[in-house]
Design a protein around this motif. Structure first.
Motif, short mmCIF file in Angstrom:
data_model
loop_
_atom_site.label_atom_id
_atom_site.label_comp_id
_atom_site.label_asym_id
_atom_site.label_seq_id
_atom_site.Cartn_x
_atom_site.Cartn_y
_atom_site.Cartn_z
N ALA A 201 -7.86 9.34 58.99
CA ALA A 201 -7.65 10.39 59.99
C ALA A 201 -7.25 9.65 61.25
O ALA A 201 -8.04 9.44 62.16
CB ALA A 201 -8.91 11.21 60.20
N SER A 202 -6.01 9.20 61.25
CA SER A 202 -5.49 8.35 62.32
C SER A 202 -4.58 9.18 63.22
O SER A 202 -3.62 9.79 62.76
CB SER A 202 -4.72 7.17 61.72
OG SER A 202 -4.23 6.31 62.73
N HIS A 203 -4.89 9.18 64.52
CA HIS A 203 -4.19 10.06 65.45
C HIS A 203 -2.91 9.42 66.00
O HIS A 203 -2.73 8.19 65.94
CB HIS A 203 -5.10 10.43 66.62
CG HIS A 203 -5.42 9.26 67.52
ND1 HIS A 203 -6.37 8.32 67.21
CD2 HIS A 203 -4.90 8.89 68.72
CE1 HIS A 203 -6.43 7.43 68.17
NE2 HIS A 203 -5.55 7.74 69.10
N HIS A 204 -2.07 10.25 66.53
CA HIS A 204 -0.82 9.79 67.13
C HIS A 204 -1.05 9.29 68.55
O HIS A 204 -1.76 9.90 69.34
CB HIS A 204 0.20 10.94 67.18
CG HIS A 204 1.42 10.63 67.99
ND1 HIS A 204 1.79 11.35 69.11
CD2 HIS A 204 2.35 9.65 67.86
CE1 HIS A 204 2.90 10.84 69.61
NE2 HIS A 204 3.25 9.81 68.88
N GLU A 205 -0.47 8.15 68.84
CA GLU A 205 -0.27 7.68 70.20
C GLU A 205 1.15 7.16 70.28
O GLU A 205 1.70 6.67 69.29
CB GLU A 205 -1.25 6.54 70.56
CG GLU A 205 -2.60 7.00 71.04
CD GLU A 205 -3.50 5.83 71.44
OE1 GLU A 205 -3.01 4.68 71.47
OE2 GLU A 205 -4.68 6.07 71.71
N LEU A 206 1.75 7.26 71.45
CA LEU A 206 3.10 6.74 71.61
C LEU A 206 3.14 5.26 71.25
O LEU A 206 2.27 4.48 71.66
CB LEU A 206 3.57 6.93 73.06
CG LEU A 206 3.71 8.38 73.54
CD1 LEU A 206 4.12 8.42 75.01
CD2 LEU A 206 4.72 9.15 72.70
N ARG A 207 4.12 4.90 70.45
CA ARG A 207 4.40 3.50 70.10
C ARG A 207 3.31 2.89 69.19
O ARG A 207 3.18 1.68 69.11
CB ARG A 207 4.56 2.63 71.35
CG ARG A 207 5.62 3.14 72.33
CD ARG A 207 5.59 2.37 73.64
NE ARG A 207 6.60 2.85 74.58
CZ ARG A 207 6.40 3.86 75.42
NH1 ARG A 207 5.23 4.49 75.45
NH2 ARG A 207 7.36 4.24 76.23
#
Length: 694
Positions: A201-207
């Motif tokens: 359950a890995s979230h989005h972060e820019l880059r």
């Protein structure tokens, strides 16, 4: 004996506590996996109950309903003749564990608890779960009666074990374990495990996507092996967006890639890989095995006649640019929030400046994605769109048409507003197709001031008209807070006034840098239901608008880019001793540029710097532009502003998490909100160093 295996991994848009919907999506993914020839199916972390249940994990109901769903999965004809790997919470010896449950043909093969927990940033797993810290140890788990009735089993293996089929060996990792320096796949590979699985359950972060891909590749580069990665997708009830990216790798190469951003609730990625490639790759490596407990199963992933079955070949991962990530991630998050909230659309106070224009562009991007999904025959999206707009036969003719149905923008002018900002807001609204309203707030402001005057006998004046700093600040804050009140009034009743059902969600538009310094009025129009840009820096937003000009042909944005800030930001942060003037700029008032502020934000959060250590780093980073004295002034000015305004983070609008230096007080950035704003000891240490240098 066969040598090629077809494996399936997936991204599912699960929703916390939506047991029925989560069950349906799991079953659909298994069905697709079987259709594509897979004999093993991997799903995301805690997929049965949803990852973001938070303190609901304390409730016995969550455990009960998870086992009820597991029973239905075991009984379903869809799950037969394929090894299913699902995630759920399990209590063992009165201790809660985050687990994978592997089953085949109505029999549970093993339960593997998570061993290394995610407990930083957005994650607090140690609050709800205990890690299984008994390496290579397996115990008996006594199944609940409802499961025994289906499986005929009383106990199953529980602990640090692997699955041994007739043709290969499968070992489990879970999310944060891949990121840990003691990743289980290292010892598993040394003991001959050929297939590694990771449910995340890995979230989005820019880059961030490249970090995840490189970790998966490196997991099999050193010692060979096949790696399956599954991930949650969507907004499951909180500030983060889980961004998919399901993938399959072998011997350091990616051979199958899922989408990072998608409106599909279920995405299944399959790959056919050759076990002999793993064995050949490992042929020259030295191994020092630490034997794992193997659970044997009379089942093969391969067949005897697979010689003509083509294996997947290495591919190059296609990464999105940061501008594309801003366009796609928050848009998908907004759609999940809207369709699950029961509301009929969004309302945005649109000033025509960079921040509010960026929010409008993200809604436009959402409409583009929805129309594309409908064109691609996504029946679920069409059903949800029709429910949101309240028309069962509605079919969007274009993104602009859809935008007109679900998006309302309003320009809230005062006597101090310019025609330029009004025109910029109107032009952008015309191009994206939102329903646009012009509102004049002067009547409301004068009414409030009339109440104050009737009580006190005084009428405050702007500084330009002879008033004091206190009067000036109070008058600016009144205008800002009146805009918030009007935004909610029109969100609740504008559709009613047009004879349509439902209400609108109010969108905020404060960026991460201004949140970091508290550069906004508390409870002004930055107060909203949700904020899609609250975790994005000003620098990235300006690049995003340039992207929108070219990609979406939104030429009206050129005016916003020519004007550095929107007029709504011309308010002082509360309790500050500085005063905005007609000729000042926000960067001048903040005492630093937005680029400098981003650097400071990263040092504060990621590098965990206090005032003194930040000064020590910045005198080297900025040595070509600033003297130690100037660096000291900026550091002290930032920490004064930060500590004065930290209380605002307790009420800031829930924002899409996109930056690793977000000041979000909810769970990501746990710091006090009452400070000694003088920082006497810390600032004296800085001053001593400046004195030594000079």
């Amino acid at each position: 004996m066969g040598r090629k295996v077809t494996l399936a991994t997936c991204s599912l848009n699960q929703w916390s506590l939506d047991f029925e919907g989560n069950l349906d999506r799991i079953l659909k993914s298994v069905e697709i996996a079987k259709t594509q020839g897979a004999k093993y199916r991997l799903g995301p972390e805690l997929e049965i109950c949803g990852y973001g249940c938070a303190d609901h994990f304390y409730e016995s109901d969550t455990l009960l309903h998870s086992f009820q769903v597991l029973r239905m999965l075991l009984e379903s004809p869809i799950t037969q003749d394929i090894i299913c790997d699902v995630g759920m919470p399990v209590m063992h010896h009165n201790v809660r564990y985050n687990c994978r449950v592997l089953f085949l043909n109505r029999k549970i093969l093993l339960i593997r608890p998570k061993m290394l927990m995610a407990n930083h940033g957005n994650y607090r797993e140690l609050r709800w779960f205990s890690p299984w810290n008994q390496l290579r140890k397996v115990e008996e788990y006594f199944l609940p009666r409802m499961i025994q009735e289906v499986t005929g089993q009383e106990t199953v293996p529980f602990g640090d074990c692997v699955l041994s089929t007739k043709d290969t060996c499968i070992g489990t990792e879970m999310c944060a374990e891949l990121w840990n320096p003691r990743s289980p796949h290292i010892q598993l590979g040394l003991d001959g495990v050929e297939i590694f699985t990771n449910s995340s359950a890995s979230h989005h972060e820019l880059r961030k996507a490249d970090q995840r891909v490189n970790l998966v590749k490196s997991a099999t580069t050193k010692s060979g092996g096949i790696y399956l990665y599954a991930n949650q997708r969507g907004c499951d009830g909180d500030r983060v967006y889980y961004d998919g990216c399901a993938m399959v790798a072998i011997n350091g190469d990616i051979v199958a890639q899922g989408a990072q951003f998608s409106l599909n609730d279920v995405e299944v990625i399959t790959a056919t890989v050759d076990l002999e490639d793993v064995r050949s790759y490992r042929g020259e490596l030295c191994h020092e095995p630490k034997p794992c407990h193997r659970v044997k199963v009379d089942f093969s992933l391969s067949t005897d006649d697979d010689i003509y079955l083509p294996a997947h070949q290495p591919i190059t991962w296609l990464f999105h640019t940061p501008e594309e990530e801003i366009s796609l991630g928050p848009a998908c998050w907004l759609w999940d929030y809207l369709r699950r909230s029961g509301q009929a659309g969004f309302l945005l106070p649109l000033s025509g400046g960079v921040d509010s224009s960026s929010t409008a562009c993200i809604v436009n991007s959402m409409c583009v994605l929805l129309c594309q999904a409908i064109e691609d025959n996504n029946s679920q999206v069409l059903e949800d769109v029709r429910r949101v707009v309240g028309e069962q036969s509605y079919y969007p003719q274009s993104p602009r048409d859809l935008c007109g149905h679900i998006f309302t923008t309003c320009y809230m002018a005062s006597e101090n507003s310019s025609s330029d900002t009004c025109n910029r807001a109107k032009d952008l609204s015309n191009q994206i197709g939102s329903t646009h309203i012009n509102i004049n707030i002067d009547i409301a402001v004068k009414g409030i001031l009339g109440i104050f005057s009737a009580v006190t006998g005084r009428w405050p004046q702007f500084q330009a008209n002879g008033g004091s700093q206190r009067e000036n600040l109070a008058l600016q804050n009144i205008q800002a807070r009146v805009r918030m009140l009007l935004a909610y009034l029109f969100a609740q009743l504008s559709l009613w006034a047009r004879g349509k059902p439902g209400g609108l969600l109010v969108l905020g538009s404060a960026n991460v840098d201004e949140s970091l310094t508290g550069y906004f009025t508390k409870y002004d129009c930055s107060s909203a239901d949700i904020n899609p840009i609250g975790g994005i820096s000003k620098t990235d937003l300006k690049s995003f608008l340039l992207y929108c000009v070219e990609h979406f042909q939104l030429t009206a944005l050129r005016g916003s880019l020519n004007v550095y800030m929107e007029h709504m930001l011309y308010f002082l942060f509360c309790l500050s001793s500085f005063l905005l003037t007609a000729t000042s700029s926000p960067q001048a008032d903040m005492g630093m540029t937005y680029s400098e502020l981003s650097v400071i934000g990263r040092l504060r959060k990621i590098s965990k710097c206090g005032p003194f250590s930040m000064f020590c780093k910045l005198i080297h980073m900025w040595k070509d532009a600033l003297s130690p004295t100037e660096v000291a002034q900026k550091v002290k000015h930032f920490f004064r502003m930060y500590s004065i305004n930290r209380h605002k983070m307790t009420t800031v609008t829930p924002s899409y998490h996109a930056e690793s230096y977000s000041p979000d007080d909810n769970r990501f950035d746990l710091r006090p909100f009452l400070y000694n704003t003088r920082w006497t000891w810390q600032f004296r240490c800085i001053d001593n160093q400046v004195t030594i240098k000079t």
